[in-house]
Design a protein around this motif. Structure first.
Motif, mmCIF file in Angstrom:
data_model
loop_
_atom_site.group_PDB
_atom_site.id
_atom_site.type_symbol
_atom_site.label_atom_id
_atom_site.label_comp_id
_atom_site.label_asym_id
_atom_site.label_seq_id
_atom_site.Cartn_x
_atom_site.Cartn_y
_atom_site.Cartn_z
ATOM 1 N N PHE A 121 0.835 -1.206 0.000
ATOM 2 C CA PHE A 121 0.000 0.000 0.000
ATOM 3 C C PHE A 121 0.871 1.258 0.000
ATOM 4 O O PHE A 121 0.625 2.203 -0.764
ATOM 5 N N GLY A 122 1.885 1.282 0.862
ATOM 6 C CA GLY A 122 2.792 2.434 0.888
ATOM 7 C C GLY A 122 3.527 2.605 -0.418
ATOM 8 O O GLY A 122 3.689 3.723 -0.926
ATOM 9 N N LEU A 123 3.970 1.496 -1.007
ATOM 10 C CA LEU A 123 4.678 1.539 -2.281
ATOM 11 C C LEU A 123 3.807 2.144 -3.371
ATOM 12 O O LEU A 123 4.242 3.030 -4.113
ATOM 13 N N SER A 124 2.560 1.707 -3.462
ATOM 14 C CA SER A 124 1.669 2.178 -4.518
ATOM 15 C C SER A 124 1.372 3.666 -4.385
ATOM 16 O O SER A 124 1.181 4.358 -5.397
ATOM 17 N N ALA A 202 -5.552 5.206 -10.490
ATOM 18 C CA ALA A 202 -5.276 4.149 -11.474
ATOM 19 C C ALA A 202 -3.866 3.596 -11.298
ATOM 20 O O ALA A 202 -3.644 2.377 -11.358
ATOM 21 N N THR A 203 -2.909 4.482 -11.055
ATOM 22 C CA THR A 203 -1.523 4.064 -10.879
ATOM 23 C C THR A 203 -1.357 3.215 -9.619
ATOM 24 O O THR A 203 -0.688 2.174 -9.643
ATOM 25 N N SER A 204 -1.967 3.637 -8.530
ATOM 26 C CA SER A 204 -1.879 2.876 -7.284
ATOM 27 C C SER A 204 -2.462 1.480 -7.445
ATOM 28 O O SER A 204 -1.900 0.494 -6.950
ATOM 29 N N VAL A 205 -3.584 1.396 -8.147
ATOM 30 C CA VAL A 205 -4.210 0.092 -8.374
ATOM 31 C C VAL A 205 -3.291 -0.807 -9.204
ATOM 32 O O VAL A 205 -3.123 -1.994 -8.901
ATOM 33 N N VAL A 206 -2.677 -0.232 -10.249
ATOM 34 C CA VAL A 206 -1.784 -1.026 -11.104
ATOM 35 C C VAL A 206 -0.579 -1.523 -10.311
ATOM 36 O O VAL A 206 -0.213 -2.706 -10.383
ATOM 37 N N VAL A 207 0.066 -0.641 -9.548
ATOM 38 C CA VAL A 207 1.237 -1.035 -8.759
ATOM 39 C C VAL A 207 0.864 -2.125 -7.766
ATOM 40 O O VAL A 207 1.550 -3.151 -7.645
ATOM 41 N N GLY A 208 -0.230 -1.917 -7.042
ATOM 42 C CA GLY A 208 -0.660 -2.919 -6.074
ATOM 43 C C GLY A 208 -1.041 -4.233 -6.721
ATOM 44 O O GLY A 208 -0.685 -5.306 -6.224
ATOM 45 N N PHE A 209 -1.754 -4.173 -7.855
ATOM 46 C CA PHE A 209 -2.190 -5.385 -8.543
ATOM 47 C C PHE A 209 -0.995 -6.186 -9.049
ATOM 48 O O PHE A 209 -0.950 -7.419 -8.888
ATOM 49 N N VAL A 210 -0.023 -5.513 -9.671
ATOM 50 C CA VAL A 210 1.165 -6.207 -10.181
ATOM 51 C C VAL A 210 1.940 -6.849 -9.037
ATOM 52 O O VAL A 210 2.385 -7.996 -9.136
ATOM 53 N N ARG A 211 2.076 -6.123 -7.946
ATOM 54 C CA ARG A 211 2.805 -6.640 -6.783
ATOM 55 C C ARG A 211 2.113 -7.877 -6.203
ATOM 56 O O ARG A 211 2.756 -8.882 -5.894
ATOM 57 N N ILE A 212 0.808 -7.802 -6.051
ATOM 58 C CA ILE A 212 0.049 -8.923 -5.495
ATOM 59 C C ILE A 212 0.073 -10.117 -6.445
ATOM 60 O O ILE A 212 0.300 -11.264 -6.026
ATOM 61 N N LEU A 213 -0.135 -9.850 -7.730
ATOM 62 C CA LEU A 213 -0.151 -10.925 -8.718
ATOM 63 C C LEU A 213 1.202 -11.630 -8.801
ATOM 64 O O LEU A 213 1.279 -12.864 -8.841
#
Length: 237
Positions: A121-124, A202-213
């Motif tokens: 979360f902090g990263l995103s 949108a950017t936060s969602v992408v960063v978090g999604f890629v990290r989780i995936l």
């Protein structure tokens, strides 16, 4: 049970950011997410320090450098006044992180997934902060992506070095790559004329999604090896 608390925490933080943007005219989007990102990143730092049995002062230092390390290097390279020198707010963010870890240390210290969620979360959020601040200074998009990635990862690098761990950016699944991909998304949306809030979310969602995936499916970049497939051996002089 504890995952429900984590989700509730992130929901409250997100609502706080939306309310601040909508209610306070003088508050900028980037300032709000910087504070929220500082708290969550500081929690990740304090949590790891607690797991290493570091004392309270040491844990505060680890949490503070986790929250401010990336932004400090970014501001220095962009010839700007370092952001945390302008206000004591980020010391208070770290203090809040300390209180959260102390209050819930029974859960936070012993569950690895809590660290993952706070760190992600902090990263995103910090990637968005670096991107927006760089673009606001009229630097080109490629540099904004570099600074956004730097803002996101440098604090965690310093944190891991201080507690004698291999930095996540060098070992975790697509840690920095997630930041770069998020930066590309932000710059694309910004070029198309979308507002800062939309670009940032949108950017936060992408960063978090890629990290989780990447973590869920163990997706990572190939490591460097010798021709025989073995990792490089230390050179003996």
């Amino acid at each position: 049970m504890i995952n429900n608390y984590i989700i509730a925490f992130f929901t409250v933080m997100l609502n706080l950011f939306i309310d601040a943007v909508n209610v306070f005219d003088g508050v900028k989007f980037v300032d709000v997410i910087e504070v929220i990102g500082a708290v969550t990143f500081a929690i990740s730092g304090v949590r790891l320090a607690s797991a290493k049995r570091i004392d309270w002062f040491g844990a505060f230092v680890v949490g503070f450098v986790t929250a401010t390390g990336g932004g400090t290097l970014r501001d220095l390279l962009l010839d700007q006044t370092v952001f945390w020198l302008k206000s004591t707010l980020y010391f208070w963010c770290t203090a809040l992180a300390m209180l959260v870890v102390i209050a819930f240390r029974r859960y936070l210290v012993h569950l690895n997934n809590t660290f993952f969620w706070f760190d992600t979360f902090g990263l995103s959020l910090f990637v968005v902060v670096g991107l927006e601040k760089t673009i606001a200074l009229d630097y080109p998009y490629w540099l904004a992506i570099v600074m956004g990635t730097m803002t996101g990862v440098v604090g965690s690098v310093i944190r891991d070095i201080l507690i004698n761990e291999i930095p996540l950016v060098f070992s975790a699944e697509l840690y920095a790559v997630a930041c770069v991909l998020g930066g590309v998304v932000y710059c694309t949306l910004h070029h198309l004329g979308l507002d800062a809030v939309t670009c940032g979310l949108a950017t936060s969602v992408v960063v978090g999604f890629v990290r989780i995936l990447a973590t869920k499916y163990n997706i990572h970049l190939p490591s460097l090896k010798d021709e025989d497939g073995e990792p490089p051996k230390d050179i003996v002089m």
